[in-house]
Scaffold this active site. Sequence first.
Site, short mmCIF file in Angstrom:
data_model
loop_
_atom_site.label_atom_id
_atom_site.label_comp_id
_atom_site.label_asym_id
_atom_site.label_seq_id
_atom_site.Cartn_x
_atom_site.Cartn_y
_atom_site.Cartn_z
N LYS A 158 -58.54 -25.64 -30.82
CA LYS A 158 -58.70 -24.28 -31.28
C LYS A 158 -59.17 -24.15 -32.54
O LYS A 158 -60.10 -23.50 -32.57
CB LYS A 158 -57.03 -23.93 -31.39
CG LYS A 158 -57.13 -22.16 -32.09
CD LYS A 158 -56.11 -21.42 -31.89
CE LYS A 158 -56.32 -19.89 -32.28
NZ LYS A 158 -55.29 -19.21 -32.43
N THR A 171 -50.45 -21.34 -34.15
CA THR A 171 -51.73 -22.11 -34.56
C THR A 171 -51.27 -22.68 -35.87
O THR A 171 -51.05 -22.03 -36.82
CB THR A 171 -52.75 -21.03 -34.71
OG1 THR A 171 -53.27 -20.68 -33.36
CG2 THR A 171 -53.86 -21.60 -35.41
N LYS A 220 -58.01 -17.19 -41.90
CA LYS A 220 -57.04 -18.19 -41.74
C LYS A 220 -57.39 -19.42 -40.76
O LYS A 220 -57.21 -20.51 -41.47
CB LYS A 220 -55.79 -17.49 -41.04
CG LYS A 220 -54.53 -18.32 -40.92
CD LYS A 220 -53.70 -18.26 -39.75
CE LYS A 220 -52.79 -19.23 -39.41
NZ LYS A 220 -51.93 -18.94 -37.92
N LEU A 252 -45.06 -18.76 -33.83
CA LEU A 252 -44.54 -18.47 -35.36
C LEU A 252 -46.07 -18.35 -36.03
O LEU A 252 -47.00 -18.91 -35.56
CB LEU A 252 -43.85 -19.45 -35.58
CG LEU A 252 -42.32 -19.56 -35.04
CD1 LEU A 252 -41.80 -20.96 -35.10
CD2 LEU A 252 -41.55 -18.68 -35.48
N PRO A 253 -46.11 -17.81 -37.07
CA PRO A 253 -47.13 -17.20 -37.90
C PRO A 253 -47.91 -18.57 -38.53
O PRO A 253 -49.21 -18.58 -38.47
CB PRO A 253 -46.75 -16.44 -38.94
CG PRO A 253 -45.21 -15.93 -38.54
CD PRO A 253 -44.75 -16.89 -37.63
#
Lengths: 346, 346, 346, 346
Positions: free
Chosen positions: C219, C143, C294, C112-113
């Site tokens: 990450k 993420t 982002k 999912l975003p």
Amino acid sequence: MIASFLARSSQSKTRVATKLASPITGLRFKSTGSKVKRIGFVGLGNMGLPMATNLFNGFKDKADFIIYDINQKTTSNFLKDHNTDPNNKDKVKVAKSPLEVAQEATVIVTMLPASQHVEGVYFGKDGLFGALSENHLVMDASTIDQSMATRVAKALHEKGAKAIDAPVSGGTGGAQAGTLTFMVGSNTNADFELAKPYLEKMGKNIVYCGTNGNGQVAKICNNMLLGISMIATSETMNLGVRMGMDPKLLAGILNTSSGRCWSSEVYNPCPGVQENSAATRGYTGGFGMPLMAKDLRLAVNAAVDTKTTVMLGAMAQQLYNQMAANKDYENLDFSAAYKWLSENAK
Amino acid sequence: MIASFLARSSQSKTRVATKLASPITGLRFKSTGSKVKRIGFVGLGNMGLPMATNLFNGFKDKADFIIYDINQKTTSNFLKDHNTDPNNKDKVKVAKSPLEVAQEATVIVTMLPASQHVEGVYFGKDGLFGALSENHLVMDASTIDQSMATRVAKALHEKGAKAIDAPVSGGTGGAQAGTLTFMVGSNTNADFELAKPYLEKMGKNIVYCGTNGNGQVAKICNNMLLGISMIATSETMNLGVRMGMDPKLLAGILNTSSGRCWSSEVYNPCPGVQENSAATRGYTGGFGMPLMAKDLRLAVNAAVDTKTTVMLGAMAQQLYNQMAANKDYENLDFSAAYKWLSENAK
Amino acid sequence: MIASFLARSSQSKTRVATKLASPITGLRFKSTGSKVKRIGFVGLGNMGLPMATNLFNGFKDKADFIIYDINQKTTSNFLKDHNTDPNNKDKVKVAKSPLEVAQEATVIVTMLPASQHVEGVYFGKDGLFGALSENHLVMDASTIDQSMATRVAKALHEKGAKAIDAPVSGGTGGAQAGTLTFMVGSNTNADFELAKPYLEKMGKNIVYCGTNGNGQVAKICNNMLLGISMIATSETMNLGVRMGMDPKLLAGILNTSSGRCWSSEVYNPCPGVQENSAATRGYTGGFGMPLMAKDLRLAVNAAVDTKTTVMLGAMAQQLYNQMAANKDYENLDFSAAYKWLSENAK
Amino acid sequence: MIASFLARSSQSKTRVATKLASPITGLRFKSTGSKVKRIGFVGLGNMGLPMATNLFNGFKDKADFIIYDINQKTTSNFLKDHNTDPNNKDKVKVAKSPLEVAQEATVIVTMLPASQHVEGVYFGKDGLFGALSENHLVMDASTIDQSMATRVAKALHEKGAKAIDAPVSGGTGGAQAGTLTFMVGSNTNADFELAKPYLEKMGKNIVYCGTNGNGQVAKICNNMLLGISMIATSETMNLGVRMGMDPKLLAGILNTSSGRCWSSEVYNPCPGVQENSAATRGYTGGFGMPLMAKDLRLAVNAAVDTKTTVMLGAMAQQLYNQMAANKDYENLDFSAAYKWLSENAK
């Protein structure tokens, strides 16, 4: 009124909103004509408690009160302190939930720490939202992000309620003295006028900032510029002193030149330059590092969301964040940036 | 006098040095008792030419002149314009070298672009230094690094000459109008008093900044703080506007709050906020990007040399440097930082 | 296993998790002993769609599928493309909600975003959470911030379900080729081993990162360092070229010296230095400015939340944000930082 | 040769210049045909002394020596240590000035702290310049700004002399071990080849960097990228650790991903991650804060001079400058940036 407000802004240094001849008439909402019977207050923390006290003292002859806080000790203390009229044992009530506040009061002030608390109090289980109607005037004095402020206002407007955002500056000192500045976002001038009599019991300057959400914008813009200027002044004073200048002399030159700013003129971060500055009293009191770090986080995230570049804002955020993370600085006034710069070079 | 100057600084906004009753008496140096016969001026560039003109106009009844510039067209033009008195064909002379200036004049002003030119004019072949003595008063108005300024002063003092550093602010406009601010470094109050009558012909504010070299310190400190504040104001105005605020309204709020600074109040970088700002006239005129970049380079290198941390100063240096490198910005006023920020987000 | 994994890390450059002899045995959960009958996938966007396709192709002989996406066109296309076996018309089902996915599948992947979408899919109305039990293995490849990842894991563990966070790197190219890197946070080694056979169908490197939430930490840490290094390499290459050096020669020197990094060696931002770099093909494709912006926002906010100072991280965030806001750069690879620096100085 | 050098650069990690079959033949200058009789060395400081020693040991059978340093104790010690051959009492001479070095030696190496010392030794009173001719080969190993390096080369070329700039990396350890890297700027390949046999006695890698001055460019470019990468790695490791990750595990992930750089792979600033790093031995030894601060000052000033934007470079300069100003950090290796970041948040 907004036009005239702007016109006046070039004449007076501190723009206190005009006192209405009879502020209480503002309470008669067009839609109902009813008089306010009860004022609600949600959130009686370090800021909210003195604000609620001032509001109570200003309106106790005209209205009753209902309060709510998650901390029951706070509300019972308030009850004990203010329910003192033997003829009116019920002057102040403690609500079991925000919902009950909205059920009993038509004028409501909220003062909460951050966006997630605002979301809970307004939209959560037993939240204000469940009982709001066209009879309500709601003023949120919390400092939160613009998007939450506009979401609150939109939801309230859909129910017919009047809503303004009114974050404050002035700290706990201003809250106690009733000298806060309110930066007000309001879609209509009428709502702004309705809110003013209440805000004037808690603050000295009631500043119109545009539509709903713009109170928040004004606050984070001012505090971002302040936060940068304070570090810039600290870097400059420290550089001058390390190059051999007398700090008072340097401050005097800056303050009559193009480098001057509020931080150099009124709140100089170098100890001894001004008699009553936080710097001169060891950086105690004032506006703490974590508060400045919080406001800069709101500013930088708002910048990212609107694709606005704020290099110096982001840098200032990191520097206050760094000081807020250090136990020797976290409890000091934000002007201790000077101390940080000068003492690290030991 | 210095003490009283400091005392006054809290009362007056613009501290113009007191006019001496008879300034010309200041010219009688104790050591010789002789009267000034000739005033020298070295460096008649964009700034130096109007300064020399004002100095000439102020003293032409009391002294002759000798000038030097590497550009002979400039000096011959000056000669043509000012050697107009039929009774005194020799009112103004053009020297063949700085040395000749020092041989003929006892009061000398120098106005040069950078440290290396100062070094050449003072200490190079046929430099001023070769003929200086205890009869000389030398005022260097160049903006250079503190170490060169103190080196010049020390060398002159060893010859018995009086030396002050007196960098200016106010730009070419101020130079023409005779309204410059001089920031004066002088080891003795007596030298400061001796220099004032001359500086007052070229400027409006003659500010005492401490010992030799501190004129330079004051200037780069002020300009560093100014340079940071201008970008900070630009970031803030741009953020507010992109979040939906009216720029005049936002500026009004900042200027009555703790975010205010000279850049927001007097020289707001957002077009239309102030009628007479550089921003409103398309950022023409004013203080150019390369000049601000030069001053910030001096400031940041001074910081590195004195082991002073100037995060925001270094960031501002990079940002002005970036704009000075762009042909669409290099000729604009430094407040075009706002234009840069707002137009890059297209 | 974790210890041996670490031990190996110094020997192999790309650490592919060991293939289990019979991965499918991993599907027999201790608690039930049942075999997986159906695999669920929620979120079939640009990344999720190719990932789901690879997972389907890898497991279609062993399990059925159930998918959900808010975009119904996406799911019906997937259905059309993959429900092609005439003997098993029901190989793939489209669920009406995440809840239905959890009711029918015991192994679930979500992609999912952002955090708010994860919150909705897991905890919202008709969310996964309503039907999760000790029979479920759930892998979230989104993420998101660490706090949301640990909140999801904690809630799932309370229901007895196995939960890992497994954000990816490798972009849409890696998703299509099945060569993604998964950075896995898992409280137990057993859960990590259970998840591996599924992740290996979608990726090449399955990297253990510690307890739940640490996949997210790994990450954003990697991408923050990458984002800074790319700008640093761009500044350095641009400086060298402007000072007169041949870019290939400079890159060769850096890459055999202490300045080398992945951005200078593998993905040099200066056009022409490497044949197959994004720079050489006009900065098309690759990892876009908004994606880097982002990830840096997540990193900087995580830093603020943990009181960690990230000066360069915050500066890099601003610079990518600036480029993402410019229509000439927003669609370019993040290595176009070089183009930005070199073309602004025109 | 240069072309082939570049071609090789993609194959070998450490590009050691090919050893010429008979390097000494390089000493026969075309113009004279004479053999080198004496080698000169100016500047025997912390770096210069071990370099001169290695050069002496490599050439003592083929040439005599003449040395100069402002510190006479250094040169007399060198004399005592190396003039040990009873048959050749005059193997090493101490010169009274750089001029004397140029009068007696035809091959000269200079190793000086900064630009102003280079200016003095070459162009000052009794400087090298006074006796240079077409018989001389001069190698300057100092790290200075490009403009001074090109000025030196141009002046020497006008006299017919061969001149290269050859700043080093590798520190005092590399100087003692003879494993320095020389970054060589040379207008002709012939001069580069002439210089190589001498440089190979002092270093392991002799890297061609382009025309005169480009040795300096390569060095400051590499060190700027290194300086930024080290702080970026420190911020990243610190963020990961504060978010709960094991530092070795995090380093392992970074080093197999796109975040890897020399600072994370070879010289990780987090103690304990690598056995032999400066970090693990308490940040002792290595490359000190003031040296990195000096190189970054050269880089940032070069950027300003060439109108190049180096935001991260300028920020890194400030951060090393800050640590170099702190007595607890000034003597530590530059990787103590990690210590600074992690300990300030106490």
